[in-house]
Design a protein around this motif. Structure first.
Motif, mmCIF file in Angstrom:
data_model
loop_
_atom_site.group_PDB
_atom_site.id
_atom_site.type_symbol
_atom_site.label_atom_id
_atom_site.label_comp_id
_atom_site.label_asym_id
_atom_site.label_seq_id
_atom_site.Cartn_x
_atom_site.Cartn_y
_atom_site.Cartn_z
ATOM 1 N N VAL A 107 -3.344 9.536 -6.890
ATOM 2 C CA VAL A 107 -3.091 9.968 -5.818
ATOM 3 C C VAL A 107 -3.262 9.625 -4.347
ATOM 4 C CG1 VAL A 107 -4.734 11.648 -3.987
ATOM 5 C CG2 VAL A 107 -4.861 12.005 -6.336
ATOM 6 N N PRO A 108 -2.000 9.624 -3.530
ATOM 7 C CA PRO A 108 -1.524 8.814 -3.059
ATOM 8 C C PRO A 108 -2.432 8.692 -1.460
ATOM 9 C CG PRO A 108 -0.222 9.852 -2.430
ATOM 10 C CD PRO A 108 -0.652 9.931 -3.864
ATOM 11 N N CYS A 109 -2.195 7.780 -0.025
ATOM 12 C CA CYS A 109 -2.412 8.412 0.775
ATOM 13 C C CYS A 109 -2.225 7.543 1.323
ATOM 14 C CB CYS A 109 -4.954 7.469 0.703
ATOM 15 S SG CYS A 109 -4.984 6.044 0.252
ATOM 16 N N ALA A 110 -2.077 7.459 3.669
ATOM 17 C CA ALA A 110 -1.776 7.843 3.930
ATOM 18 C C ALA A 110 -3.289 7.050 5.592
ATOM 19 C CB ALA A 110 -0.851 8.331 4.667
ATOM 20 N N ALA A 111 -2.944 6.081 5.740
ATOM 21 C CA ALA A 111 -4.473 5.927 7.260
ATOM 22 C C ALA A 111 -3.258 6.029 8.568
ATOM 23 C CB ALA A 111 -4.818 4.472 7.502
ATOM 24 N N CYS A 112 -3.920 7.483 9.439
ATOM 25 C CA CYS A 112 -2.693 7.217 10.281
ATOM 26 C C CYS A 112 -3.682 7.450 11.946
ATOM 27 C CB CYS A 112 -2.732 9.101 10.201
ATOM 28 S SG CYS A 112 -1.804 9.261 8.475
ATOM 29 N N LYS A 113 -2.988 6.692 13.177
ATOM 30 C CA LYS A 113 -3.374 7.002 13.815
ATOM 31 C C LYS A 113 -3.218 8.270 14.759
ATOM 32 C CE LYS A 113 -4.522 3.542 18.138
ATOM 33 N NZ LYS A 113 -3.985 4.555 18.789
ATOM 34 N N VAL A 114 -3.678 8.188 16.470
ATOM 35 C CA VAL A 114 -3.591 9.166 16.790
ATOM 36 C C VAL A 114 -3.793 8.813 18.273
ATOM 37 C CG1 VAL A 114 -3.491 11.308 15.532
ATOM 38 C CG2 VAL A 114 -4.962 11.091 16.166
ATOM 39 N N SER A 115 -3.218 9.377 19.301
ATOM 40 C CA SER A 115 -3.389 8.711 20.748
ATOM 41 C C SER A 115 -4.352 9.838 21.346
ATOM 42 C CB SER A 115 -2.189 8.498 21.468
ATOM 43 O OG SER A 115 -1.865 10.237 21.887
ATOM 44 N N ARG A 116 -5.172 10.719 20.685
ATOM 45 C CA ARG A 116 -5.907 11.683 21.051
ATOM 46 C C ARG A 116 -7.309 10.530 20.379
ATOM 47 N NH1 ARG A 116 -1.661 14.650 19.606
ATOM 48 N NH2 ARG A 116 -2.045 14.529 17.333
ATOM 49 N N GLY A 117 -8.685 11.216 21.119
ATOM 50 C CA GLY A 117 -9.504 10.297 20.870
ATOM 51 C C GLY A 117 -10.128 10.939 20.477
ATOM 52 N N TYR A 169 -1.219 2.010 7.393
ATOM 53 C CA TYR A 169 -0.048 1.826 5.820
ATOM 54 C C TYR A 169 -0.410 2.954 5.565
ATOM 55 C CZ TYR A 169 -5.747 2.111 4.707
ATOM 56 O OH TYR A 169 -6.756 2.026 4.015
ATOM 57 N N SER A 170 0.218 2.692 4.284
ATOM 58 C CA SER A 170 -0.565 3.402 3.228
ATOM 59 C C SER A 170 -0.277 2.749 1.694
ATOM 60 C CB SER A 170 1.300 4.151 2.647
ATOM 61 O OG SER A 170 1.659 3.113 2.541
ATOM 62 N N GLY A 171 -1.287 3.836 1.110
ATOM 63 C CA GLY A 171 -1.821 3.478 -0.360
ATOM 64 C C GLY A 171 -1.971 4.006 -1.143
ATOM 65 N N PHE A 172 -2.998 3.758 -1.761
ATOM 66 C CA PHE A 172 -3.936 4.687 -3.513
ATOM 67 C C PHE A 172 -4.810 4.988 -3.020
ATOM 68 C CE2 PHE A 172 -1.367 0.680 -4.780
ATOM 69 C CZ PHE A 172 0.479 1.440 -4.689
ATOM 70 N N MET A 173 -5.529 6.276 -3.159
ATOM 71 C CA MET A 173 -6.496 6.736 -3.589
ATOM 72 C C MET A 173 -7.476 6.430 -5.050
ATOM 73 S SD MET A 173 -8.007 10.657 -3.727
ATOM 74 C CE MET A 173 -10.316 10.899 -3.046
ATOM 75 N N ALA A 174 -8.965 5.702 -4.152
ATOM 76 C CA ALA A 174 -9.260 4.820 -5.427
ATOM 77 C C ALA A 174 -11.386 5.099 -5.418
ATOM 78 C CB ALA A 174 -9.481 3.638 -5.153
ATOM 79 N N GLY A 175 -11.724 5.367 -6.597
ATOM 80 C CA GLY A 175 -12.836 5.713 -6.531
ATOM 81 C C GLY A 175 -13.789 4.987 -7.680
ATOM 82 N N ILE A 217 -7.354 9.667 7.549
ATOM 83 C CA ILE A 217 -6.721 9.517 5.750
ATOM 84 C C ILE A 217 -6.490 10.475 5.955
ATOM 85 C CG2 ILE A 217 -7.189 8.741 3.541
ATOM 86 C CD1 ILE A 217 -7.795 6.089 5.849
ATOM 87 N N ARG A 218 -5.312 10.432 5.986
ATOM 88 C CA ARG A 218 -4.500 11.801 5.039
ATOM 89 C C ARG A 218 -4.602 11.702 3.392
ATOM 90 N NH1 ARG A 218 1.958 14.175 6.114
ATOM 91 N NH2 ARG A 218 1.592 16.047 5.601
ATOM 92 N N TRP A 219 -5.215 12.597 2.776
ATOM 93 C CA TRP A 219 -5.515 12.244 1.271
ATOM 94 C C TRP A 219 -4.825 13.358 1.021
ATOM 95 C CZ3 TRP A 219 -8.789 8.542 0.075
ATOM 96 C CH2 TRP A 219 -9.878 8.116 1.069
ATOM 97 N N GLY A 220 -3.479 12.430 -0.336
ATOM 98 C CA GLY A 220 -2.222 13.185 -1.287
ATOM 99 C C GLY A 220 -0.980 12.574 -0.584
ATOM 100 N N ARG A 221 -1.349 11.957 0.164
ATOM 101 C CA ARG A 221 0.168 11.983 1.142
ATOM 102 C C ARG A 221 0.562 10.280 1.314
ATOM 103 N NH1 ARG A 221 3.105 16.330 2.591
ATOM 104 N NH2 ARG A 221 4.510 15.524 2.452
ATOM 105 N N THR A 222 1.678 10.295 1.312
ATOM 106 C CA THR A 222 1.869 8.705 1.215
ATOM 107 C C THR A 222 2.456 8.406 3.133
ATOM 108 O OG1 THR A 222 4.317 9.122 0.832
ATOM 109 C CG2 THR A 222 2.500 8.684 -0.502
ATOM 110 N N SER A 223 2.759 9.874 4.053
ATOM 111 C CA SER A 223 2.926 9.503 5.948
ATOM 112 C C SER A 223 1.846 9.855 6.225
ATOM 113 C CB SER A 223 4.726 10.298 5.493
ATOM 114 O OG SER A 223 4.875 11.562 4.849
#
Length: 255
Positions: free
Chosen positions: A158-168, A85-91, A69-75
């Motif tokens: 605060v927005p957030c972005a869920a990111c995937k990489v090929s690195r394991g 996906y992108s979204g919103f930080m919630a608590g 998760i990249r906290w604070g960014r939408t990309s």
């Protein structure tokens, strides 16, 4: 079926064996037709082995990778990372008159900005509430917040972005802003957490050092706030190398 690099190696060795076996045949150089046929056979064999190696390589990489998760960014930050996906930080919703979280969870969530619903009721059936998380960083918002984050995001959600990489493997390293040799830096920032006066537990996350705000959210609601996490050298913290009252850096790395 699990395929290992041994399978790829076996394919390569098979190709080499077939090439040696074929070229070991006696070809009459004065017979152009026989020579042409052998060359065509070799080309076909090389093409077949190349396809087999490619298939084995794809099988090895399919389904592998890691996410963060990249906290604070939408990309996502690039580096061959893909946005899931992108979204919103919630608590936990915090009663701002009492600083008490109602039946709280201890973690932050990256909520999708495109929700779907299963069966639901619009009645207020319980008091397990989620709310948006907002930038605070008191007292920095009136002094040097731009030096830390590049802009004054005080009061914005605060927005957030869920990111995937090929690195394991992906991990967050608190206390550093660079990755070890051989690792890929995804992003760096600061360790952040909730207001110390809240009664509920929470978690520390790595906020990007150039955060964005959710568009149109400048009205500070004070329901769940983010603050920098600072070093406290009392109570056994190793100082040095750490320094009292300094804000902790962080970095997310993959390999």
């Amino acid at each position: 079926m699990t395929i290992s690099w041994y399978a790829v190696l076996f394919g390569v060795l098979t190709l080499r064996y077939e090439l040696v076996r074929c070229t070991d045949k006696r070809i009459l150089v004065d017979n152009p037709q026989e020579l042409a046929e052998e060359v065509a056979n070799l080309k076909e064999l090389v093409a077949q082995q190349g396809q087999q190696i490619q298939s084995l390589t794809l099988a090895l990489t399919k389904g592998t990778g890691s996410s963060f998760i990249r906290w604070g960014r939408t990309s996502c930050p690039g580096n061959e990372s893909d946005l899931v996906y992108s979204g919103f930080m919630a608590g936990t919703f915090v009663d701002k008159t009492k600083y008490i979280g109602d039946h709280d969870g201890a973690n932050y969530l990256c909520l999708s900005d495109n929700p779907t619903w299963s069966h639901y009721s619009d009645n207020a059936d319980n008091i397990i509430y989620l709310t948006a998380v907002e930038y605070s960083f008191n007292p920095h918002q009136t002094s040097d917040i731009i030096s830390f984050l590049g802009s004054n995001v005080f009061g914005q959600q605060v927005p957030c972005a869920a990111c995937k990489v090929s690195r394991g493997v992906t991990m967050m390293i608190p206390g550093r802003n660079t990755c070890n040799s051989g690792w890929t830096k995804e992003y760096s920032g600061y360790i952040v957490g909730p207001f110390a006066g809240y009664s509920h537990g929470s978690e520390y996350v790595c906020l990007d050092d150039r955060p964005e705000g959710v568009n149109g959210t400048t009205n500070f609601d004070n329901s769940n706030e983010l603050y920098f996490v600072e070093v406290h050298c009392g109570g056994g913290m190793e100082c040095p190398p750490y320094v009292n009252n300094r804000e902790l850096a962080c970095v997310v790395c993959s390999i």
